[in-house]
Design a protein around this motif. Structure first.
Motif, PDB file in Angstrom:
ATOM      1  N   UNK A   1      -2.230  -3.409   9.432  1.00 16.71           N
ATOM      2  CA  UNK A   1      -2.377  -4.612   8.612  1.00 16.71           C
ATOM      3  C   UNK A   1      -2.337  -4.335   7.105  1.00 16.71           C
ATOM      4  N   UNK A   2      -1.779  -3.186   6.718  1.00 14.40           N
ATOM      5  CA  UNK A   2      -1.469  -2.928   5.307  1.00 14.40           C
ATOM      6  C   UNK A   2       0.042  -3.105   5.114  1.00 14.40           C
ATOM      7  N   UNK A   3       0.494  -4.324   4.979  1.00 10.81           N
ATOM      8  CA  UNK A   3       1.931  -4.585   4.832  1.00 10.81           C
ATOM      9  C   UNK A   3       2.365  -4.663   3.374  1.00 10.81           C
ATOM     10  N   UNK A   4       1.406  -4.828   2.480  1.00 11.05           N
ATOM     11  CA  UNK A   4       1.723  -5.008   1.064  1.00 11.05           C
ATOM     12  C   UNK A   4       0.910  -4.013   0.230  1.00 11.05           C
TER      13      UNK A   4
ATOM     14  N   UNK B   1      -6.025  -9.321  -0.595  1.00  9.82           N
ATOM     15  CA  UNK B   1      -6.195  -9.366   0.856  1.00  9.82           C
ATOM     16  C   UNK B   1      -5.458 -10.570   1.410  1.00  9.82           C
ATOM     17  N   UNK B   2      -4.452 -10.301   2.219  1.00  7.00           N
ATOM     18  CA  UNK B   2      -3.657 -11.411   2.743  1.00  7.00           C
ATOM     19  C   UNK B   2      -2.824 -10.923   3.930  1.00  7.00           C
ATOM     20  N   UNK B   3      -3.037 -11.525   5.081  1.00 11.47           N
ATOM     21  CA  UNK B   3      -2.271 -11.179   6.280  1.00 11.47           C
ATOM     22  C   UNK B   3      -1.123 -12.160   6.546  1.00 11.47           C
ATOM     23  N   UNK B   4      -0.857 -13.064   5.608  1.00  4.85           N
ATOM     24  CA  UNK B   4       0.130 -14.121   5.843  1.00  4.85           C
ATOM     25  C   UNK B   4       1.497 -13.563   6.187  1.00  4.85           C
ATOM     26  N   UNK B   5       1.954 -12.573   5.437  1.00  2.00           N
ATOM     27  CA  UNK B   5       3.275 -11.995   5.676  1.00  2.00           C
ATOM     28  C   UNK B   5       3.339 -11.327   7.048  1.00  2.00           C
ATOM     29  N   UNK B   6       2.307 -10.565   7.391  1.00  3.87           N
ATOM     30  CA  UNK B   6       2.282  -9.871   8.686  1.00  3.87           C
ATOM     31  C   UNK B   6       2.249 -10.877   9.840  1.00  3.87           C
TER      32      UNK B   6
ATOM     33  N   UNK C   1       5.632 -12.390  10.340  1.00  2.87           N
ATOM     34  CA  UNK C   1       6.501 -11.421  11.016  1.00  2.87           C
ATOM     35  C   UNK C   1       6.225 -11.401  12.515  1.00  2.87           C
ATOM     36  N   UNK C   2       4.963 -11.332  12.906  1.00  3.91           N
ATOM     37  CA  UNK C   2       4.609 -11.290  14.325  1.00  3.91           C
ATOM     38  C   UNK C   2       5.030 -12.578  15.039  1.00  3.91           C
ATOM     39  N   UNK C   3       4.856 -13.714  14.374  1.00  2.10           N
ATOM     40  CA  UNK C   3       5.280 -14.985  14.972  1.00  2.10           C
ATOM     41  C   UNK C   3       6.787 -15.010  15.197  1.00  2.10           C
TER      42      UNK C   3
ATOM     43  N   UNK D   1     -10.116 -14.415   4.233  1.00  2.00           N
ATOM     44  CA  UNK D   1     -10.719 -15.714   4.571  1.00  2.00           C
ATOM     45  C   UNK D   1      -9.675 -16.816   4.644  1.00  2.00           C
ATOM     46  N   UNK D   2      -8.380 -16.457   4.456  1.00  8.77           N
ATOM     47  CA  UNK D   2      -7.346 -17.489   4.348  1.00  8.77           C
ATOM     48  C   UNK D   2      -6.503 -17.646   5.604  1.00  8.77           C
TER      49      UNK D   2
END
Length: 616
Positions: A357-360, A388-393, A396-398, A424-425
């Protein structure tokens, strides 16, 4: 149409209508043409650049002539021990020989020598004489300075001196190999290429403005000097702000390290991972498959680098702390190509990197100023600048889940749950549990004692407890029965017997007994190895407790205190630490008391009856 392999025999060369090679790659691994293998990446990249490349996998190191099976290359010889350091590949933490070599056909042992880079390079020098010889890969990269070797239990000089190679390429080598190959093609000698970032070479002179480290002799004589040398190399391991380094060795020569190579752009990452790999092992292994391919054949590398700063990991010394990622389009293209494989069953086993979960990059400042010299991103507390943001990952998974013929996309690379909890987003944890886990999730708190997690560069165990609660609540919401499997480590520097007992009590209260325990192995290049050898924190010069071999055995047994065969060791550890309160039949006790039979004490070991084993 099947992709032809790079040649490993004269017959392979004839099928390609090649009568010569530009470069020869010698590797300690079997030849697996998959982007998880460094040999495949470098070979395919050179092929893309227009060079003819051959590979000699696992040559007979007792016979120099075995290196001549493809002839003498026109431009140079590239040598790597393989995907692992050869000593780590061969030996356990107790210095016993491993039963299998996962990077060899059929898992067979003995197909590569100890210290493979040194052995292969000295052989190559015998038969290829004046041809440029370049070493690289994880073994060369992490042993480029004077380093502590656990298996010899001494400080060894730079591998460049022992191997007698011309150049050493450290880190992920595509940038350097491109410029080296093109320079040699233009007629330059290797000595005219020594200004390249990301390489080491030997020189009688120290370049102006290069920072001088304590010498090999000083590191051998003084543990304080070794710690100082490590600190310098650690702090300068940055492609933007890092300075060139020089370390004097005997014979009036220096090991020179140029600053690290620049991070690859997304376009460059895409190009490398979308090269035409066969994604399997060479046909010569059809009757003896290479075990290492099994788990990663249908896995995807989405990025490189890690800003996690675990002390026992040397990744900062090889891939660096700045994240380099691939585009969604590139990754989706690779996934689509996987679905065309005849043995694809619909499951992508992993999409990630050193930390999934370190994509950026951890912050935008890194790309301009480099990583911080005086602080880490996550520990001891998250940096205020951490993004902190997992939006891009998640996106990608979706997208991967929507590809026809893909039934499931797993995430099996390491996840930093402390980073995940800071988000938290996005609904990352929810979707992770719903779509990307198969019954259990493995994470690595590594220890429970506060002092130890701090030394390890890990978040406090209370953060793991928070994650466990969130994970359990999420699965309950989804009506899924999925488990959390934590990994723990024994014997790490800074861990006392009291700390090991603290962890055992934590495991007791957590209701978990690990099936496997990772015992700390001091491997070159890591902060933990420096502490293990010197007994010092190289950044503060404060003393660090280093468990001796006997204590390491006791600490490991404490993590699996319920195992009957560990009873004598756990009993000894508790008595030695003055914790007899944990010996008894109460709920808080770790082990029952020894049984008295005919006025003599009998320990509950394997020799005890089946009834007693069940009770224990």
């Amino acid at each position: 149409m099947a992709v032809p392999f790079l040649p490993i025999s004269r017959e392979d060369m004839e099928q390609l209508n090649w009568n010569y090679l530009d470069f020869l790659i010698i590797t300690g691994d079997a030849y697996v043409d998959h982007p998880s293998f460094g040999t495949a990446i470098i070979g395919r990249y050179l092929e893309y650049l227009g060079f003819k490349v051959g590979i000699i996998p696992q040559p007979d190191w007792r016979d120099p002539q075995s290196l001549l099976k493809l002839g003498t290359p026109g431009l140079g010889v590239l040598i790597t021990a393989g995907n692992l350091d050869s000593m780590l590949n061969h030996y356990t933490s107790r210095k016993k020989k491993r039963s299998r070599d996962l990077y060899s056909p059929g898992g067979q042992r003995g197909l590569r020598p100890d210290r493979a880079t040194i052995v292969y390079t000295n052989l190559a020098r015998q038969v290829f004489r004046s041809k440029p010889i370049i070493i690289g890969g994880i073994e060369a990269s992490l042993r480029r300075f004077a380093h502590y070797d656990y298996w010899d239990n001494k400080v060894r000089r730079s591998i460049l001196f022992d191997s007698k190679a011309d150049l050493l390429v450290y880190g992920m080598a595509e940038y350097q190999i491109k410029h080296i190959a093109e320079g040699l093609k233009e007629g330059k000698t290797w000595s005219e290429l020594t200004a390249l970032p990301g390489i080491c070479y030997i020189s009688e002179n120290k370049p102006e403005k290069y920072l001088e480290m304590p010498s090999f002799e000083e590191c051998t004589a003084s543990k304080e000097a070794f710690a100082q040398a490590f600190k310098i190399s650690y702090l300068e391991q940055d492609p933007i702000r890092g300075r060139g380094l020089a370390q004097f060795h005997q014979d009036n020569r220096y090991l020179i390290q140029n600053p690290p190579a620049p991070p690859l752009t997304q376009e460059e990452m895409d190009r490398i991972y979308n090269l035409p790999y066969s994604r399997t092992y060479h046909p010569i292994y059809k009757n003896t498959p290479v075990p290492a391919l099994e788990e990663i054949k249908f896995s995807i590398t989405s990025h490189r680098g890690c800003f996690g700063a675990c002390a026992f990991c040397a990744l900062h010394f090889h891939q660096g702390r700045i994240i380099q990622n691939r585009s969604h389009q590139s990754i989706l293209q690779e996934a689509h190509e996987m679905t065309l494989a005849p043995d694809f069953k619909g499951y992508i086993h992993d999409v990630g990197g050193p930390t999934a979960n370190f994509r950026q990059p951890s912050c935008k400042k890194q790309l301009k100023y480099g990583t911080c010299r005086d602080r880490q991103c996550l520990v001891p507390k998250p940096c205020p600048q951490l993004e902190v943001d997992h939006t891009d990952y998640l996106h990608l998974l979706r997208s991967l889940r929507k590809i026809p013929k893909i039934k499931k996309v797993f995430v099996r690379s390491g996840l930093r749950y402390d980073y995940l909890l800071l988000d938290k987003k996005s609904p990352f944890l929810l979707e992770l549990c719903e779509h990307h886990i198969s019954g259990q999730l493995k994470v690595a708190p590594e220890h429970a004692a506060p002092k130890v997690t701090s030394i390890m560069g890990k978040s406090p165990i209370t953060v793991f407890d928070q994650f466990h609660q969130a994970y359990h609540a999420t699965n309950k919401r989804l009506k899924k029965k999925q488990y959390l499997i934590p990994y723990f480590m024994s014997g790490h520097p800074g861990t006392t017997l009291t700390d090991a007992i603290y962890l055992a009590e934590y495991l007791r209260d957590f209701g978990f007994q690990p099936d496997q325990v990772q015992e700390f192995i001091p491997t070159p290049g890591s902060l933990s190895t420096c502490m293990y050898y010197t007994g010092l924190d190289p950044f503060t010069y404060q003393k660090v407790h280093v468990p001796d071999p006997e204590e390491r055995i006791l600490q490991r047994a404490l993590l699996q205190y319920k195992k009957p065969e560990n009873y004598p060791l756990v009993l000894s550890a508790l008595k030695k630490a003055g914790r007899q309160d944990l010996i008894g039949t109460g709920k808080e006790c770790l082990i029952p008391p020894p049984r008295n039979v005919n006025n003599r004490t009998v320990n509950l070991t394997k020799s005890t009856s089946g009834i007693n084993k069940k009770r224990y």
